[in-house]
Write a protein that holds these residues in place. Structure first.
Motif, PDB file in Angstrom:
ATOM      1  N   PHE A 114      -4.080   8.777  -2.076  1.00 25.85           N
ATOM      2  CA  PHE A 114      -4.537   7.679  -1.402  1.00 25.85           C
ATOM      3  C   PHE A 114      -5.063   7.109  -1.921  1.00 25.85           C
ATOM      4  N   SER A 115      -6.015   7.495  -2.508  1.00 29.17           N
ATOM      5  CA  SER A 115      -7.884   6.982  -3.065  1.00 29.17           C
ATOM      6  C   SER A 115      -7.227   6.082  -4.255  1.00 29.17           C
ATOM      7  N   ALA A 116      -6.164   7.010  -5.148  1.00 29.83           N
ATOM      8  CA  ALA A 116      -5.987   6.342  -6.326  1.00 29.83           C
ATOM      9  C   ALA A 116      -4.822   5.159  -6.040  1.00 29.83           C
ATOM     10  N   ALA A 117      -4.306   4.772  -4.862  1.00 32.42           N
ATOM     11  CA  ALA A 117      -3.379   3.884  -3.655  1.00 32.42           C
ATOM     12  C   ALA A 117      -4.687   2.741  -3.808  1.00 32.42           C
ATOM     13  N   ALA A 118      -5.691   3.127  -3.059  1.00 32.68           N
ATOM     14  CA  ALA A 118      -7.002   2.400  -2.636  1.00 32.68           C
ATOM     15  C   ALA A 118      -7.523   2.128  -3.974  1.00 32.68           C
ATOM     16  N   ASP A 119      -7.582   2.249  -5.297  1.00 35.35           N
ATOM     17  CA  ASP A 119      -8.221   1.580  -5.357  1.00 35.35           C
ATOM     18  C   ASP A 119      -6.574   0.336  -6.605  1.00 35.35           C
TER      19      ASP A 119
ATOM     20  N   THR B 109       0.495  -0.801  -0.076  1.00 38.07           N
ATOM     21  CA  THR B 109       0.137  -0.100   0.224  1.00 38.07           C
ATOM     22  C   THR B 109       0.925   1.307  -0.272  1.00 38.07           C
ATOM     23  N   LEU B 110       1.965   0.951   1.078  1.00 35.37           N
ATOM     24  CA  LEU B 110       3.313   2.559   0.670  1.00 35.37           C
ATOM     25  C   LEU B 110       3.181   2.351  -0.182  1.00 35.37           C
ATOM     26  N   ILE B 111       3.948   1.903  -1.174  1.00 34.65           N
ATOM     27  CA  ILE B 111       4.453   1.159  -2.062  1.00 34.65           C
ATOM     28  C   ILE B 111       3.372   2.033  -3.600  1.00 34.65           C
ATOM     29  N   ALA B 112       2.162   1.717  -2.963  1.00 33.33           N
ATOM     30  CA  ALA B 112       0.849   2.071  -4.394  1.00 33.33           C
ATOM     31  C   ALA B 112       0.902   3.945  -4.361  1.00 33.33           C
ATOM     32  N   ILE B 113       0.550   4.203  -3.324  1.00 35.02           N
ATOM     33  CA  ILE B 113       0.913   5.406  -2.878  1.00 35.02           C
ATOM     34  C   ILE B 113       1.616   6.420  -3.657  1.00 35.02           C
ATOM     35  N   ALA B 114       3.186   6.195  -3.734  1.00 34.96           N
ATOM     36  CA  ALA B 114       4.068   6.569  -4.113  1.00 34.96           C
ATOM     37  C   ALA B 114       4.069   5.952  -5.701  1.00 34.96           C
ATOM     38  N   ASP B 115       3.372   5.251  -6.016  1.00 32.43           N
ATOM     39  CA  ASP B 115       3.509   5.261  -7.490  1.00 32.43           C
ATOM     40  C   ASP B 115       2.349   5.927  -8.125  1.00 32.43           C
TER      41      ASP B 115
END
Length: 303
Positions: free
Chosen positions: A18-23, A8-14
């Protein structure tokens, strides 16, 4: 702390928010926020600066993302390393420029499926300059792209094929003189956001050819459709693998114009743990290139 939290942490960076990482990781926005607060409490560090409307990484947070990528990459390689299968099972995220999706990618993917039935390619289309950073970050294991002017030292380039640039016209255009045609007909540009688009732009500029723009497109099939409809002419890469049923177009050589060649290749990280898979992907592409024509019959005969 869990691997899921690190992902999840990596997804936020990419994905930047937070919303896009959640998806991307298939959880709710609230779950992402909760996971990040748990990490901060567990590590006793401040990962995000929350004084801005969109939380931004602190310097410590950026360093943690870099280390998290290494941990997740090692975790994902545990089972393949133990089983000795080189990762030839499960999903393999591969980026590819759009011009390869008509023939070279589906043909080689079919051959790969035959040789590695437990391996599933997850394809991510994009422009070269969009795919490179995704490989650098580890979001993609590899990408089939046009060769850029430069690559980061952390990446490996493996040349796959070269494609000449050609002029495409409808059959209503009778002339065989490329320069005359370019100066006389509306021109459909290949997107200048793409590497091949910049090559085409350089070819026109170097030869002092002024064209009359009518539209700019990033999709090869869309360009073909416009040309077939006699809405303009265009310069495109001549595909290294032909379709069994080629679009009804005239292809005219740019000889004499010293036109550049588009080079296709695979990029991947030097520290990748999926080198065996990348070798299998490259081998499948080489087999497809050797056959040269993509059709259901060619797939059947090759497999």
């Amino acid at each position: 702390m869990s691997i899921r939290m690190l992902k999840t942490l990596i997804a936020i960076a990419d994905h930047k928010t937070f919303s896009a990482a959640a998806d991307a990781v298939f959880v709710t926005h609230a779950a992402v926020s909760q996971q990040m607060r748990s990490l901060e409490e567990s590590w006793q560090v401040k990962i995000f600066d929350r004084t801005t409307r969109t939380p931004e990484f602190t310097p410590v947070g950026r360093a943690l993302v870099s280390q998290a990528r290494e941990v997740v990459r090692a975790y994902d390689n545990i089972v393949p390393a133990v089983l000795g299968d080189g990762g030839l099972r499960g999903e393999f995220p591969l980026g590819a420029v759009a011009t390869t999706l008509t023939a070279i990618v589906p043909f080689s993917a079919a051959l790969l499926k035959n040789s590695c039935p437990e391996l599933h390619l997850r394809l991510y289309p994009g422009l070269t300059n969009q795919l490179i950073p995704q490989v650098e970050r580890g979001t993609l294991e590899a990408a089939l792209i046009s060769r850029p002017p430069a690559l980061a030292p952390s990446l490996v380039w493996r040349s796959i094929a070269q494609e000449k640039l050609v002029l495409v016209t409808s059959h209503k255009v009778q002339s065989d003189d490329a320069v005359e045609i370019l100066r006389s007909y509306p021109f459909i540009r290949f997107s200048r956001d793409a590497v091949v688009g910049t090559l085409i732009e350089k070819c026109l500029s170097d030869n002092g050819i002024a064209v009359t723009d009518t539209m700019e497109l990033a999709n090869l099939e869309a360009i073909y459709g416009m040309v077939i409809a006699d809405l303009g002419i265009s310069i495109v890469p001549d595909p290294c693998i032909k379709l069994a049923n080629e679009p009804p177009l005239r292809r005219i050589s740019l000889r004499g114009l010293n036109a550049p060649v588009r080079e296709l290749g695979l990029i991947y990280r030097k520290d990748t743990t999926k080198l065996r898979v990348i070798e299998e992907v490259a081998t499948s592409i080489d087999k497809a290139l050797a056959i040269g024509t993509f059709s259901s019959d060619s797939i059947r005969l090759a497999t």
